[in-house]
Design a protein around this motif. Structure first.
Motif, PDB file in Angstrom:
ATOM      1  N   GLU A  41       0.766  -1.234  -0.044  1.00 52.24           N
ATOM      2  CA  GLU A  41       0.087  -0.028   0.072  1.00 52.24           C
ATOM      3  C   GLU A  41       0.956   1.271   0.129  1.00 52.24           C
ATOM      4  N   ARG A  42       0.486   2.164  -0.821  1.00 53.66           N
ATOM      5  CA  ARG A  42       1.232   3.476  -0.787  1.00 53.66           C
ATOM      6  C   ARG A  42       0.127   4.620  -0.682  1.00 53.66           C
ATOM      7  N   GLU A  43       0.339   5.421   0.343  1.00 48.55           N
ATOM      8  CA  GLU A  43      -0.597   6.491   0.451  1.00 48.55           C
ATOM      9  C   GLU A  43      -2.264   6.137   0.513  1.00 48.55           C
TER      10      GLU A  43
ATOM     11  N   THR B 229       9.548  -3.897 -10.409  1.00 50.01           N
ATOM     12  CA  THR B 229       8.403  -3.146 -11.109  1.00 50.01           C
ATOM     13  C   THR B 229       7.238  -2.929  -9.715  1.00 50.01           C
ATOM     14  N   ILE B 230       6.445  -1.623 -10.155  1.00 45.78           N
ATOM     15  CA  ILE B 230       5.432  -1.179  -9.229  1.00 45.78           C
ATOM     16  C   ILE B 230       4.166  -1.272 -10.225  1.00 45.78           C
TER      17      ILE B 230
ATOM     18  N   PRO C 151      -2.525  10.316 -16.254  1.00 41.38           N
ATOM     19  CA  PRO C 151      -2.303  10.503 -14.699  1.00 41.38           C
ATOM     20  C   PRO C 151      -1.089  10.947 -14.569  1.00 41.38           C
ATOM     21  N   GLU C 152      -0.919  11.662 -13.388  1.00 39.72           N
ATOM     22  CA  GLU C 152       0.198  12.154 -12.951  1.00 39.72           C
ATOM     23  C   GLU C 152       1.007  11.131 -12.153  1.00 39.72           C
ATOM     24  N   VAL C 153       2.357  10.960 -12.191  1.00 36.04           N
ATOM     25  CA  VAL C 153       2.951  10.073 -11.291  1.00 36.04           C
ATOM     26  C   VAL C 153       3.194  10.476  -9.660  1.00 36.04           C
ATOM     27  N   PRO C 154       2.681   9.678  -8.996  1.00 38.76           N
ATOM     28  CA  PRO C 154       2.539  10.056  -7.583  1.00 38.76           C
ATOM     29  C   PRO C 154       4.007  10.358  -7.050  1.00 38.76           C
ATOM     30  N   LYS C 155       4.170  11.270  -6.153  1.00 37.36           N
ATOM     31  CA  LYS C 155       5.514  11.795  -5.767  1.00 37.36           C
ATOM     32  C   LYS C 155       6.035  10.685  -4.936  1.00 37.36           C
ATOM     33  N   TRP C 156       5.498   9.675  -4.412  1.00 42.81           N
ATOM     34  CA  TRP C 156       6.255   8.831  -3.632  1.00 42.81           C
ATOM     35  C   TRP C 156       7.051   7.817  -4.515  1.00 42.81           C
ATOM     36  N   VAL C 157       6.705   7.902  -5.821  1.00 47.41           N
ATOM     37  CA  VAL C 157       7.264   6.931  -6.776  1.00 47.41           C
ATOM     38  C   VAL C 157       8.721   7.718  -7.028  1.00 47.41           C
ATOM     39  N   PHE C 158       8.944   8.940  -7.002  1.00 52.44           N
ATOM     40  CA  PHE C 158      10.068   9.436  -7.300  1.00 52.44           C
ATOM     41  C   PHE C 158      11.161   8.961  -6.030  1.00 52.44           C
TER      42      PHE C 158
END
Length: 662
Positions: free
Chosen positions: A470-472, A491-492, A650-657
């Motif tokens: 789970e992320r956010e 891979t996510i 979609p925007e790439v979620p900030k947590w990905v970076f």
């Protein structure tokens, strides 16, 4: 006696199966009869074997293949008779069972060996004896002795695969037990106890022991849960505790499995044995047969709707038949590329498990309730722990994301059947018809790697690590895998959101220990113009059809107009729309349309795959952020809306970076 006249389907002819107006118990009975009737000309002289047209080989002997031909349709016939129905040619099966189990008959089925295919066919035979009295009552004492010897007792000391097959021996013994025949109670109990070790929780059983992660339709409709419910019905009085447990598991599974069926009636194709086609719906009829109390928000009208819509969708697939009216190996059309080595021409008739609903009395709420659509209260995105699936129905697209599953033994196309990132009720999945160049690998919803300039490709098959995380507050699937020993991929998979319902994200972090080419594919889609069936032209907004960039077939020169930048992406619009875009900053990837080899996709025989391509030099670590677009055609979707979300990825979620930087 006059020989049966084969059904002949000519140009444009509809199979009788497609003409049945499905609405009630009697109409489903008639649907089954249209499946059984075309088999009559293919019975052997003593009726013990059915040689279904096809002529293709299989990993077991021809006799066993023809035993499949008679025993697998028996699923449907037994359910029909158990529910009070009739069939004019029932005696063909009765006489066939007599001859097939008679060691003095020239058509004797043969003594089973260890791990013998005949073991599988004992399951429908055992169930038939258990639920349809006319089969056992038609036997003489000598014939009963023959059946006792062949069914169950011949395999009680034999080796069997440590899979769902063990249920087949349970029902071989149970069918004899319920008719006061000779059987082994010890073996029956040992097998059930062993099968209990496959249970993983939440209603889900694994198709094998600890160490194997394989939860496909064998976990529900093809075998395990389906057979658990039949056991609960037949043995519930003697084994009430286990029967209750099996029903409780079914209630849990129902709340997950409902997400695998879409509003059009289609199931999401996933895993092996999809040649069993409408067999995927048997779980729902088994719920009614076992008198399971449905969990909210499900109702019997909804369950009835799932079953009947699914049958109707198959009625709309005219290419699943041979010219003699028999089922073929394949899915939406005949297709040997997707077949497993255990698929004989008679194998597809395991689909007859779907007719368990006919054993349900007409007075049951399954039949008396008005057919209703899927409940609106179901979550649009659901994470399912045991199979490691995230299922979405946002944007009218029913599909699942998957990580971590793998077949426990060598199987053709295993990377596609279990290792792909996504599987769609509308766009299916694609297998590899060949192993030379990207088009033959048909890497739909897969990331492929080549270290030989694009001749041979490797995709995800086994994962060193896989988890539902789970992320956010959003479920994601994480996997770590190696296409080559010195190439590591993290891979996510990120499901759609309400803001961008027709997009999902794939994030790849790649550490390359050698030079590799990469190809990241979207879903495959029909590469046919509505006008005349020719391949798609450049996109034309006036008719809402075509591709961007221009589609180049495998004979065309690789001109620049067949490529675009990764950030622009590539899409194809025909029966809906699919596409892929690179969202990483300063992307070095290019976008193109890959012409998949014919007959690679389970849904469409001619497809194209929008794909992002790149080459990573040895020693580099790169991150890919791919956005995959998919919007199926449908009665409620205008063609002008197919690309309505394409320009708003979609925007790439900030947590990905943050995560890929570590």
């Amino acid at each position: 006696m006059t020989a049966p006249v084969p059904l002949t389907l000519g140009y444009g002819d509809l199979h009788p199966f497609a003409k049945v107006q499905l609405q009630d118990h009697e109409s489903v009975r008639q649907l089954l009869r249209t499946l059984l009737d075309p088999l009559q000309p293919f019975f052997s002289p003593a009726k013990a074997r059915v040689r279904v047209p096809g002529g293709t080989g299989v990993r077991f002997d021809q006799t066993a293949a023809e035993v499949e031909g008679i025993c697998r349709p028996l699923w449907g016939l037994a359910f029909l008779l158990a529910g009070g129905g009739s069939y004019a040619n029932t005696n063909s099966w009765i006489e066939g069972i007599k001859a097939g189990t008679d060691p003095e008959s020239p058509e004797y089925w043969g003594n089973p060996r260890d791990n013998d295919q005949r073991m599988v066919e004992m399951c429908p035979l055992g169930v038939a004896f258990a639920i349809a009295p006319q089969f056992w009552q038609s036997l003489s004492e000598k014939e009963k002795g023959n059946v006792e010897q062949w069914l169950g007792n011949s395999i009680n000391t034999k080796e069997m695969p440590n899979t769902n097959w063990l249920w087949f021996r349970v029902f071989a013994n149970l069918g004899l037990k319920l008719n006061n025949g000779k059987y082994s109670e010890e073996r029956l109990q040992q097998d059930i106890k062993h099968l209990e070790g496959f249970y993983r929780g939440g209603g889900w059983s694994n198709d094998g022991p600890e160490g194997i992660h394989q939860m496909d339709y064998y976990s529900s409709s093809f075998a395990i849960q389906f057979l658990q419910l039949i056991y609960a019905k037949l043995a519930g009085a003697e084994d009430p505790e286990r029967a209750k447990e099996f029903k409780d598991r079914a209630r849990l599974l129902a709340l997950d499995l409902v997400h695998y069926f879409d509003d059009e009636g289609r199931a999401i194709p996933f895993g092996r044995s999809l040649i069993y086609r409408f067999g995927v719906v048997s779980f729902w009829g088994a719920l009614a047969y076992a008198d399971v109390e449905l969990p909210a928000p499900l109702s019997w009208g909804m369950v009835k709707g799932i079953v009947l819509r699914h049958f109707r969708w198959w009625q709309s697939q005219p290419d699943i038949w041979s010219s003699s009216g028999t089922l073929t190996i394949g899915y939406s059309y005949p297709n040997m590329y997707m077949a497993e080595s255990y698929n004989s021409p008679g194998s597809p008739y395991w689909a007859c498990v779907a007719f368990i609903c006919l054993a349900v009395p007409p007075s049951h709420p399954f039949w008396t309730s008005e057919e209703t659509p899927l409940p609106k209260s179901l979550p649009k995105v659901k994470a399912i722990k045991q199979p490691k699936h995230i299922i979405s129905s946002l944007g009218s697209h029913y599909f699942l994301l998957s990580s971590g599953q793998a077949c426990g033994y060598p199987m053709k196309g295993t990377h596609a059947k279990y290792g792909a990132f996504a599987y769609s009720s509308a766009f299916g999945y694609s297998v590899s018809p060949g192993h030379f160049t990207l088009g033959q690998y048909a890497l739909a919803s897969q990331l492929g790697f080549s270290d030989d300039c694009g001749e041979f490709w490797k995709a995800r098959r086994l994962s060193e690590y896989s988890a539902l995380e789970e992320r956010e507050g959003l479920p994601v699937l994480v996997s770590i895998w190696k296409p080559f020993p010195d190439v590591k991929v993290r891979t996510i998979l990120i499901p759609p959101t309400e803001d961008t319902p027709n997009w999902h994200l794939r994030i790849h972090r790649i550490e390359a220990g050698r030079d590799v080419m990469t190809a990241d594919g979207s879903f495959a889609i029909a590469n046919t113009r509505a006008l005349d069936g020719r391949h798609l032209d450049p996109y034309d907004a006036k008719i809402s059809e075509g591709t961007f960039p221009r589609y180049l077939n495998n004979y065309a020169a690789r001109t620049q107009d067949g490529y675009s930048s990764g950030s622009q992406g590539a899409f194809a619009v025909s029966k809906g729309a699919v596409g892929i875009r690179a969202l990483e900053q300063n992307s070095q990837r290019s976008a193109t349309l890959v012409e998949a080899d014919a007959n690679s996709n389970v849904m469409e025989s001619r497809t194209v795959i929008p794909t992002l391509e790149h080459t990573i030099p040895k020693g580099q670590t790169v991150s890919y952020m791919s956005a995959i677009y998919a919007k199926p055609a449908g009665s409620a979707v205008s063609k002008t809306e197919y690309l309505s979300g394409w320009d708003s990825p979609p925007e790439v979620p900030k947590w990905v970076f943050t995560e890929i930087a570590n």
